[in-house]
Design a protein around this motif. Structure first.
Motif, PDB file in Angstrom:
ATOM      1  N   ASN A  89       0.798  -1.234   0.000  1.00 41.33           N
ATOM      2  CA  ASN A  89       0.000   0.000   0.000  1.00 41.33           C
ATOM      3  C   ASN A  89       0.830   1.284   0.000  1.00 41.33           C
ATOM      4  OD1 ASN A  89      -2.410  -1.305  -0.168  1.00 41.33           O
ATOM      5  ND2 ASN A  89      -2.889  -1.205   2.018  1.00 41.33           N
ATOM      6  N   GLY A  90       2.088   1.186  -0.348  1.00 36.96           N
ATOM      7  CA  GLY A  90       2.902   2.395  -0.418  1.00 36.96           C
ATOM      8  C   GLY A  90       3.928   2.279  -1.532  1.00 36.96           C
ATOM      9  N   ILE A  91       4.796   3.282  -1.609  1.00 41.86           N
ATOM     10  CA  ILE A  91       5.856   3.228  -2.625  1.00 41.86           C
ATOM     11  C   ILE A  91       6.890   2.171  -2.228  1.00 41.86           C
ATOM     12  CG2 ILE A  91       5.553   5.600  -3.403  1.00 41.86           C
ATOM     13  CD1 ILE A  91       7.870   6.431  -1.593  1.00 41.86           C
ATOM     14  N   MET A 132       1.457   1.646 -10.061  1.00 43.03           N
ATOM     15  CA  MET A 132       0.919   0.364 -10.525  1.00 43.03           C
ATOM     16  C   MET A 132       0.729  -0.580  -9.361  1.00 43.03           C
ATOM     17  SD  MET A 132       2.843  -0.139 -14.077  1.00 43.03           S
ATOM     18  CE  MET A 132       2.861   1.303 -15.166  1.00 43.03           C
ATOM     19  N   GLY A 133      -0.454  -1.146  -9.272  1.00 41.32           N
ATOM     20  CA  GLY A 133      -0.740  -2.113  -8.214  1.00 41.32           C
ATOM     21  C   GLY A 133      -1.100  -3.449  -8.835  1.00 41.32           C
ATOM     22  N   GLY A 134      -0.472  -4.496  -8.349  1.00 37.80           N
ATOM     23  CA  GLY A 134      -0.674  -5.814  -8.939  1.00 37.80           C
ATOM     24  C   GLY A 134      -2.076  -6.371  -8.737  1.00 37.80           C
ATOM     25  N   ALA A 135      -2.685  -6.042  -7.586  1.00 39.54           N
ATOM     26  CA  ALA A 135      -4.013  -6.584  -7.274  1.00 39.54           C
ATOM     27  C   ALA A 135      -5.096  -5.858  -8.061  1.00 39.54           C
ATOM     28  CB  ALA A 135      -4.273  -6.431  -5.771  1.00 39.54           C
ATOM     29  N   ASN A 136      -6.247  -6.510  -8.154  1.00 33.43           N
ATOM     30  CA  ASN A 136      -7.389  -5.804  -8.735  1.00 33.43           C
ATOM     31  C   ASN A 136      -7.687  -4.577  -7.870  1.00 33.43           C
ATOM     32  OD1 ASN A 136      -7.731  -7.596 -10.845  1.00 33.43           O
ATOM     33  ND2 ASN A 136      -9.050  -8.956  -9.631  1.00 33.43           N
ATOM     34  N   ALA A 137      -8.344  -3.604  -8.468  1.00 32.21           N
ATOM     35  CA  ALA A 137      -8.563  -2.324  -7.778  1.00 32.21           C
ATOM     36  C   ALA A 137      -9.251  -2.523  -6.422  1.00 32.21           C
ATOM     37  CB  ALA A 137      -9.418  -1.421  -8.657  1.00 32.21           C
ATOM     38  N   TYR A 138      -8.752  -1.829  -5.412  1.00 31.73           N
ATOM     39  CA  TYR A 138      -9.397  -1.825  -4.099  1.00 31.73           C
ATOM     40  C   TYR A 138      -9.246  -0.445  -3.483  1.00 31.73           C
ATOM     41  CZ  TYR A 138      -4.581  -2.680  -2.388  1.00 31.73           C
ATOM     42  OH  TYR A 138      -3.225  -2.592  -2.139  1.00 31.73           O
ATOM     43  N   THR A 139     -10.047  -0.174  -2.465  1.00 33.57           N
ATOM     44  CA  THR A 139     -10.055   1.145  -1.839  1.00 33.57           C
ATOM     45  C   THR A 139      -8.674   1.486  -1.297  1.00 33.57           C
ATOM     46  OG1 THR A 139     -12.328   0.749  -1.196  1.00 33.57           O
ATOM     47  CG2 THR A 139     -11.227   2.573  -0.094  1.00 33.57           C
ATOM     48  N   GLN A 141      -5.853   1.748  -2.655  1.00 35.42           N
ATOM     49  CA  GLN A 141      -4.702   1.029  -3.228  1.00 35.42           C
ATOM     50  C   GLN A 141      -3.545   1.984  -3.537  1.00 35.42           C
ATOM     51  OE1 GLN A 141      -5.807  -0.999  -6.812  1.00 35.42           O
ATOM     52  NE2 GLN A 141      -4.124  -2.488  -6.676  1.00 35.42           N
ATOM     53  N   PHE A 142      -3.872   3.196  -3.966  1.00 33.74           N
ATOM     54  CA  PHE A 142      -2.831   4.133  -4.402  1.00 33.74           C
ATOM     55  C   PHE A 142      -2.678   5.338  -3.476  1.00 33.74           C
ATOM     56  CE2 PHE A 142      -4.478   1.891  -8.146  1.00 33.74           C
ATOM     57  CZ  PHE A 142      -3.310   1.258  -8.547  1.00 33.74           C
ATOM     58  N   THR A 143      -3.412   5.316  -2.379  1.00 39.57           N
ATOM     59  CA  THR A 143      -3.396   6.477  -1.478  1.00 39.57           C
ATOM     60  C   THR A 143      -2.016   6.671  -0.850  1.00 39.57           C
ATOM     61  OG1 THR A 143      -5.718   6.117  -1.020  1.00 39.57           O
ATOM     62  CG2 THR A 143      -4.538   7.498   0.530  1.00 39.57           C
ATOM     63  N   GLY A 144      -1.379   5.578  -0.458  1.00 40.79           N
ATOM     64  CA  GLY A 144      -0.049   5.676   0.158  1.00 40.79           C
ATOM     65  C   GLY A 144       0.951   6.334  -0.790  1.00 40.79           C
ATOM     66  N   ASN A 145       0.928   5.919  -2.041  1.00 35.65           N
ATOM     67  CA  ASN A 145       1.842   6.518  -3.027  1.00 35.65           C
ATOM     68  C   ASN A 145       1.577   8.014  -3.166  1.00 35.65           C
ATOM     69  OD1 ASN A 145       2.305   3.782  -3.406  1.00 35.65           O
ATOM     70  ND2 ASN A 145       2.629   3.967  -5.605  1.00 35.65           N
ATOM     71  N   HIS A 163      -2.062  12.054 -11.211  1.00 35.77           N
ATOM     72  CA  HIS A 163      -1.618  10.759 -10.682  1.00 35.77           C
ATOM     73  C   HIS A 163      -2.297   9.683 -11.529  1.00 35.77           C
ATOM     74  CE1 HIS A 163      -1.306   7.940  -6.892  1.00 35.77           C
ATOM     75  NE2 HIS A 163      -0.646   7.483  -7.934  1.00 35.77           N
ATOM     76  N   PHE A 164      -1.520   9.008 -12.355  1.00 34.22           N
ATOM     77  CA  PHE A 164      -2.071   7.932 -13.187  1.00 34.22           C
ATOM     78  C   PHE A 164      -1.928   6.620 -12.422  1.00 34.22           C
ATOM     79  CE2 PHE A 164      -0.696  11.183 -16.206  1.00 34.22           C
ATOM     80  CZ  PHE A 164      -1.843  11.319 -16.971  1.00 34.22           C
ATOM     81  N   THR A 165      -3.031   5.919 -12.265  1.00 32.63           N
ATOM     82  CA  THR A 165      -2.993   4.677 -11.493  1.00 32.63           C
ATOM     83  C   THR A 165      -3.468   3.503 -12.342  1.00 32.63           C
ATOM     84  OG1 THR A 165      -5.236   5.038 -10.649  1.00 32.63           O
ATOM     85  CG2 THR A 165      -3.423   5.884  -9.302  1.00 32.63           C
ATOM     86  N   TYR A 166      -2.813   2.376 -12.160  1.00 33.26           N
ATOM     87  CA  TYR A 166      -3.171   1.169 -12.914  1.00 33.26           C
ATOM     88  C   TYR A 166      -3.244  -0.002 -11.943  1.00 33.26           C
ATOM     89  CZ  TYR A 166      -1.532   4.343 -16.481  1.00 33.26           C
ATOM     90  OH  TYR A 166      -1.351   5.465 -17.252  1.00 33.26           O
ATOM     91  N   ALA A 167      -4.434  -0.554 -11.792  1.00 35.81           N
ATOM     92  CA  ALA A 167      -4.610  -1.729 -10.925  1.00 35.81           C
ATOM     93  C   ALA A 167      -4.516  -2.997 -11.772  1.00 35.81           C
ATOM     94  CB  ALA A 167      -5.965  -1.644 -10.233  1.00 35.81           C
TER      95      ALA A 167
END
Ligand SMILES: Cc1cc2nc3c(=O)[nH]c(=O)nc-3n(C[C@H](O)[C@H](O)[C@H](O)COP(=O)(O)O)c2cc1C
Length: 201
Positions: A89-91, A132-139, A141-145, A163-167
């Motif tokens: 959940n973070g960088i 980029m997060g490996g898991a399917n999207a969840y609440t 997921q990218f907030t820490g980054n 902020h471009f995010t990819y789950a």
């Protein structure tokens, strides 16, 4: 010179975020924008040890390592792009080490009252995060980054333009997605417009 600074934060130099950045760099170069790219795996960046050297001496850090070059690049650039996978959940931890070393930049303001960077208005700067997060999207997921890197941009007097995010990156390749291709195109267009507007540095 039109020179965005790009930090690749994955511990895999050929992982998905790295490939994404390589594609972005290729497209930028086609438009005569030549970024300075740092791969975290090729840098020696020691951890901040909270030794107070930066508090006692403006702009100084106790360590003598590759962060010297990163500090100078951050000081000079008007565009910063940071790419990081989500790790717990973070960088990534290596990128976090670099982020913590930006304490020196924060202390220039906080302790010495003199910004490390050009204190111009944020319209003359742009900042991007690619996560980029490996898991399917969840609440969250990218907030820490967003939170960790957001502070770096704040200290650089730089807006977090996007902020471009990819789950789901463990299930499908980002670069095969139209969304990612469109986003890369958007960043390139933004930077072309930006350099035209603010002029070359
Ligand atoms: C140590 C570690 C922790 C991870 N934690 C998360 C996580 O919290 N959430 C998530 O969505 N993916 C997590 N992942 C998956 C990565 O985000 C995913 O594999 C990503 O695509 C890796 O980026 P890269 O291909 O640029 O190396 C984790 C992967 C590793 C190795």
């Amino acid at each position: 010179m039109k020179q965005p600074v790009i930090l690749k934060g994955s511990h895999r130099s050929n992982g998905q975020s790295s490939q994404y950045i390589d594609q972005l760099v290729e497209e930028l170069k086609k438009n005569e924008i030549y970024p300075q790219v740092y791969d975290i795996n090729r840098l020696t960046v020691k951890p901040c040890i909270d030794c107070s050297v930066c508090s006692n001496s403006y702009g100084k850090c106790v360590h003598d390592d590759d962060m010297e070059s990163v500090y100078e690049a951050l000081r000079a650039t008007d565009v910063l792009i940071v790419a990081s996978p989500v790790y717990f959940n973070g960088i990534t931890s290596k990128l976090k080490q670099l982020v913590d070393r930006c304490q020196m930049i924060f202390i220039c303001d906080f302790k010495h009252g003199r910004p490390y960077v050009d204190n111009t208005v944020s319209e003359t700067k742009q900042g991007y995060v690619i996560s980029m997060g490996g898991a399917n999207a969840y609440t969250d997921q990218f907030t820490g980054n967003a939170l960790s890197l957001g502070l770096v941009f704040r200290n650089l007097r730089m807006p977090l333009t996007e902020h471009f995010t990819y789950a789901g990156t463990d299930h499908s390749e980002v670069l095969s997605r139209n969304e990612a291709k469109d986003d890369i195109e958007k960043i390139v267009q933004n930077l072309k417009d930006f350099y035209q507007r603010v002029g070359e540095k």
